[in-house]
Design an enzyme around this catalytic site. Sequence first.
Site, PDB file in Angstrom:
ATOM      1  N   LYS A 103       0.860  -1.194   0.000  1.00 18.24           N
ATOM      2  CA  LYS A 103       0.000   0.000   0.000  1.00 18.24           C
ATOM      3  C   LYS A 103       0.885   1.230   0.000  1.00 18.24           C
ATOM      4  CE  LYS A 103      -4.476   0.856   0.139  1.00 18.24           C
ATOM      5  NZ  LYS A 103      -5.568   0.005  -0.364  1.00 18.24           N
ATOM      6  N   GLY A 227     -20.213   7.004   2.859  1.00 21.63           N
ATOM      7  CA  GLY A 227     -19.163   7.252   1.856  1.00 21.63           C
ATOM      8  C   GLY A 227     -19.766   7.141   0.475  1.00 21.63           C
ATOM      9  N   GLY A 229     -17.928   7.781  -2.573  1.00 24.02           N
ATOM     10  CA  GLY A 229     -16.839   7.924  -3.543  1.00 24.02           C
ATOM     11  C   GLY A 229     -16.911   6.795  -4.551  1.00 24.02           C
ATOM     12  N   ASN A 230     -15.758   6.377  -5.040  1.00 23.91           N
ATOM     13  CA  ASN A 230     -15.745   5.322  -6.054  1.00 23.91           C
ATOM     14  C   ASN A 230     -16.511   4.089  -5.564  1.00 23.91           C
ATOM     15  OD1 ASN A 230     -14.510   2.681  -7.047  1.00 23.91           O
ATOM     16  ND2 ASN A 230     -13.854   4.131  -8.610  1.00 23.91           N
ATOM     17  N   GLY A 232     -18.489   3.574  -2.577  1.00 30.44           N
ATOM     18  CA  GLY A 232     -19.833   3.767  -2.024  1.00 30.44           C
ATOM     19  C   GLY A 232     -20.864   4.096  -3.085  1.00 30.44           C
TER      20      GLY A 232
HETATM   21  P1  NAD Z   1     -12.960   7.834  -2.584  1.00 29.26           P
HETATM   22  O1  NAD Z   1     -11.919   8.828  -2.259  1.00 29.26           O
HETATM   23  O2  NAD Z   1     -13.407   7.687  -3.996  1.00 29.26           O
HETATM   24  O3  NAD Z   1     -14.264   8.088  -1.692  1.00 29.26           O
HETATM   25  C1  NAD Z   1     -14.256   8.179  -0.297  1.00 29.26           C
HETATM   26  C2  NAD Z   1     -15.622   8.698   0.123  1.00 29.26           C
HETATM   27  O4  NAD Z   1     -15.707   8.709   1.543  1.00 29.26           O
HETATM   28  C3  NAD Z   1     -15.917  10.121  -0.336  1.00 29.26           C
HETATM   29  O5  NAD Z   1     -17.266  10.201  -0.735  1.00 29.26           O
HETATM   30  C4  NAD Z   1     -15.691  10.951   0.932  1.00 29.26           C
HETATM   31  O6  NAD Z   1     -16.436  12.151   0.899  1.00 29.26           O
HETATM   32  C5  NAD Z   1     -16.208   9.983   1.941  1.00 29.26           C
HETATM   33  N1  NAD Z   1     -15.746  10.249   3.302  1.00 29.26           N
HETATM   34  C6  NAD Z   1     -14.519  10.594   3.720  1.00 29.26           C
HETATM   35  N2  NAD Z   1     -14.540  10.742   5.061  1.00 29.26           N
HETATM   36  C7  NAD Z   1     -15.787  10.457   5.460  1.00 29.26           C
HETATM   37  C8  NAD Z   1     -16.441  10.410   6.709  1.00 29.26           C
HETATM   38  N3  NAD Z   1     -15.800  10.694   7.845  1.00 29.26           N
HETATM   39  N4  NAD Z   1     -17.728  10.038   6.718  1.00 29.26           N
HETATM   40  C9  NAD Z   1     -18.398   9.756   5.595  1.00 29.26           C
HETATM   41  N5  NAD Z   1     -17.844   9.782   4.400  1.00 29.26           N
HETATM   42  C10 NAD Z   1     -16.558  10.130   4.330  1.00 29.26           C
HETATM   43  O7  NAD Z   1     -12.413   6.439  -1.998  1.00 29.26           O
HETATM   44  P2  NAD Z   1     -12.848   4.977  -2.426  1.00 29.26           P
HETATM   45  O8  NAD Z   1     -11.913   4.504  -3.458  1.00 29.26           O
HETATM   46  O9  NAD Z   1     -14.318   4.939  -2.645  1.00 29.26           O
HETATM   47  O10 NAD Z   1     -12.492   4.164  -1.090  1.00 29.26           O
HETATM   48  C11 NAD Z   1     -13.406   4.051   0.014  1.00 29.26           C
HETATM   49  C12 NAD Z   1     -12.961   2.891   0.906  1.00 29.26           C
HETATM   50  O11 NAD Z   1     -12.939   1.685   0.131  1.00 29.26           O
HETATM   51  C13 NAD Z   1     -11.555   3.030   1.496  1.00 29.26           C
HETATM   52  O12 NAD Z   1     -11.513   2.425   2.761  1.00 29.26           O
HETATM   53  C14 NAD Z   1     -10.700   2.237   0.512  1.00 29.26           C
HETATM   54  O13 NAD Z   1      -9.483   1.786   1.095  1.00 29.26           O
HETATM   55  C15 NAD Z   1     -11.647   1.084   0.226  1.00 29.26           C
HETATM   56  N6  NAD Z   1     -11.376   0.370  -1.040  1.00 29.26           N
HETATM   57  C16 NAD Z   1     -11.291   1.015  -2.228  1.00 29.26           C
HETATM   58  C17 NAD Z   1     -11.076   0.283  -3.394  1.00 29.26           C
HETATM   59  C18 NAD Z   1     -11.063   0.919  -4.753  1.00 29.26           C
HETATM   60  O14 NAD Z   1     -11.035   0.189  -5.746  1.00 29.26           O
HETATM   61  N7  NAD Z   1     -11.113   2.227  -4.871  1.00 29.26           N
HETATM   62  C19 NAD Z   1     -10.899  -1.100  -3.321  1.00 29.26           C
HETATM   63  C20 NAD Z   1     -10.996  -1.740  -2.080  1.00 29.26           C
HETATM   64  C21 NAD Z   1     -11.237  -0.982  -0.945  1.00 29.26           C
END
Ligand code: NAD
Length: 430
Positions: A103, A227, A229-230, A232
Site C-alpha cells: 500500500k 461514503g 466515492g468510487n 460507495g
Molecule cells: P474515494 O476517495 O473515492 O471516496 C471516499 C468517500 O468517503 C468520499 O465520498 C468521501 O467524501 C467519503 N468520506 C470521507 N470521510 C468520510 C467520513 N468521515 N464520513 C463519511 N464519508 C466520508 O475512496 P474509495 O476509493 O471509494 O475508497 C473508500 C474505501 O474503500 C476506502 O476504505 C478504501 O481503502 C476502500 N477500497 C477502495 C477500493 C477501490 O477500488 N477504490 C478497493 C478496495 C477498498
Amino acid sequence: MSSFLESTEKQIDAAAAAAAIPADVLTRLKTPDRVWEFEIPVRMDDGTERKFPAWRVQHNNALGPYKGGIRFHPDSTLDEVKALASLMTWKTSLAGLPYGGAKGAVACDPRSLSERELETVARGYSRAIAPHVGPKRDIPAPDVGTNSRIIDWMADEYGKITGRYEPAAFTGKSIDKGGSQGREIATGFGGYVVLREYLKAAIPDLVWNFQTKSGISGIKNTVAVQGFGNVGAHIARILFEKGFKITAISDSRGALYEPEGIDITKVMEAKARTGIIDRATCYALASHPAPCQTFTNEALLELPADILIPAALEDQMTEKNAGRIRARVVLEMANGPTTRGADDMLAQRGIAVIPDILANSGGVVGSYFEWLQSLEQKYWSEKEALAKIDAHLTEAFAAVREEKEKRGVTWRTACYIRALTRVAQALRAT
Ligand code: NAD
C-alpha cells in the site's frame, strides 16, 4: 501504534492461533518486508514550496508481486499504510490471486490542490517508487483520493523513467491508457456479489430474483451507505438497480436519510455536476415526495437499516457506537471500518459482519484481470470482465462459508484463517 494497526495485528494473532500457525511464521506474517518513507517537494501555484510526506509499504510477496493502492488523504500516516498493506496480503491470498500485499499514501488533501499541483504530487510519487515497482514486482492502483487520471500520470511518469510505457505496471488506469472495462465499478460490483451470496446462504428461505428485482422474504432490504466515492456510489447504484431500498447515503460533508428510498442514479448525476450530495440536489433531482432529512455521518451508522455498508474510511465502528448499530448485516466495503473491540460486540449481538478482505476484494480481482489484459495485450468487454469477477468471488465466498461452518467462527475469522494459511504454506515452502 494506531488503533487500526493494532486491530489488524490482533485479528492476525487470533486467526493464527485458530489455524495453529507457528510463532516464527506468525512473526513474518506481521512484519512488512520493506517500508519506504519520503517527501514529495511541490512548487505550489502561489510560488511557495511544500513537502508532502509519503510512503510505500511492501508487506509480503510470498504468493507473487506486491499489489496495493495509493491513498491521497491529509490524515494518512505510516501506521495506516502498514495496516492497509497487511490487509492487501490477506485480501489477495483469500481471493486466490498470485499476488502479495502492499500500500502507499501521500499525506495531502487532493481537493485543496490545483490540477497542476495534483499532477506534480502524482508524478513525484511515481518517481520516488519507480525503482521498487514494476509489472512483476509491485503493482500500484487507486484508493481513497486517487482515481484513473492520477494513475495515468503515475504510469506515464514511470514509462518515462523506464524508457517504455508499461501498462501492466499500474492498474486502475483509464481505458485510453490500457485500463480494463469494468475496473472502475469492480469494487462496488464485487460487494454486490458477496452480499448476494451472503443473503442466499444466511436466509435459506430467501426467494430473491436478482434479475427481475422481485420477491424477497425474511429481510426488508433497506440499506445505509457511508461514503459516496468510487466504492460507495457504485455499490449504492448497483443495489438500487437490483431493487434494494437505499435509505441513507453520506460523504465527508454530510448525510441524507429518506425512509422511502433515495433514487441513487439521480443523486450520482447531481454529484457529478455539483461535487456534493446535499439535500437540495436530492430533493430536486430525485423527485422525492418530501425533502430528504439531513443528519450526521455518525447517526447514519445507527439507523435501523437491514444492511449497513461502511464505504469511507477506517475506525468508524468502535466500542463507543457498536452497541447502537441496528443493522442485521454489515458489509465492510471500506478497509478497516470496524475496530477489534467493536467487532467482538457486534458478534455478541448477532450482527453478521462480512469483512473488508472479502467484501471489497472485487477491486483487486478486477485489477488482476486488468493486469492480465495489459500483459497479454487483450481487451475484454465490460460484460466479460464482470462475469469473471462474479465467478471468482462466488467461488471465494463458498470457500469461506465452508471454513466458517466447519469451525463455527465469525466470517472475519474464517476469512483470516484461509488467507493466513495460504501465505504461511507459501512461506514454509521457501
Ligand atoms: P474515494 O476517495 O473515492 O471516496 C471516499 C468517500 O468517503 C468520499 O465520498 C468521501 O467524501 C467519503 N468520506 C470521507 N470521510 C468520510 C467520513 N468521515 N464520513 C463519511 N464519508 C466520508 O475512496 P474509495 O476509493 O471509494 O475508497 C473508500 C474505501 O474503500 C476506502 O476504505 C478504501 O481503502 C476502500 N477500497 C477502495 C477500493 C477501490 O477500488 N477504490 C478497493 C478496495 C477498498
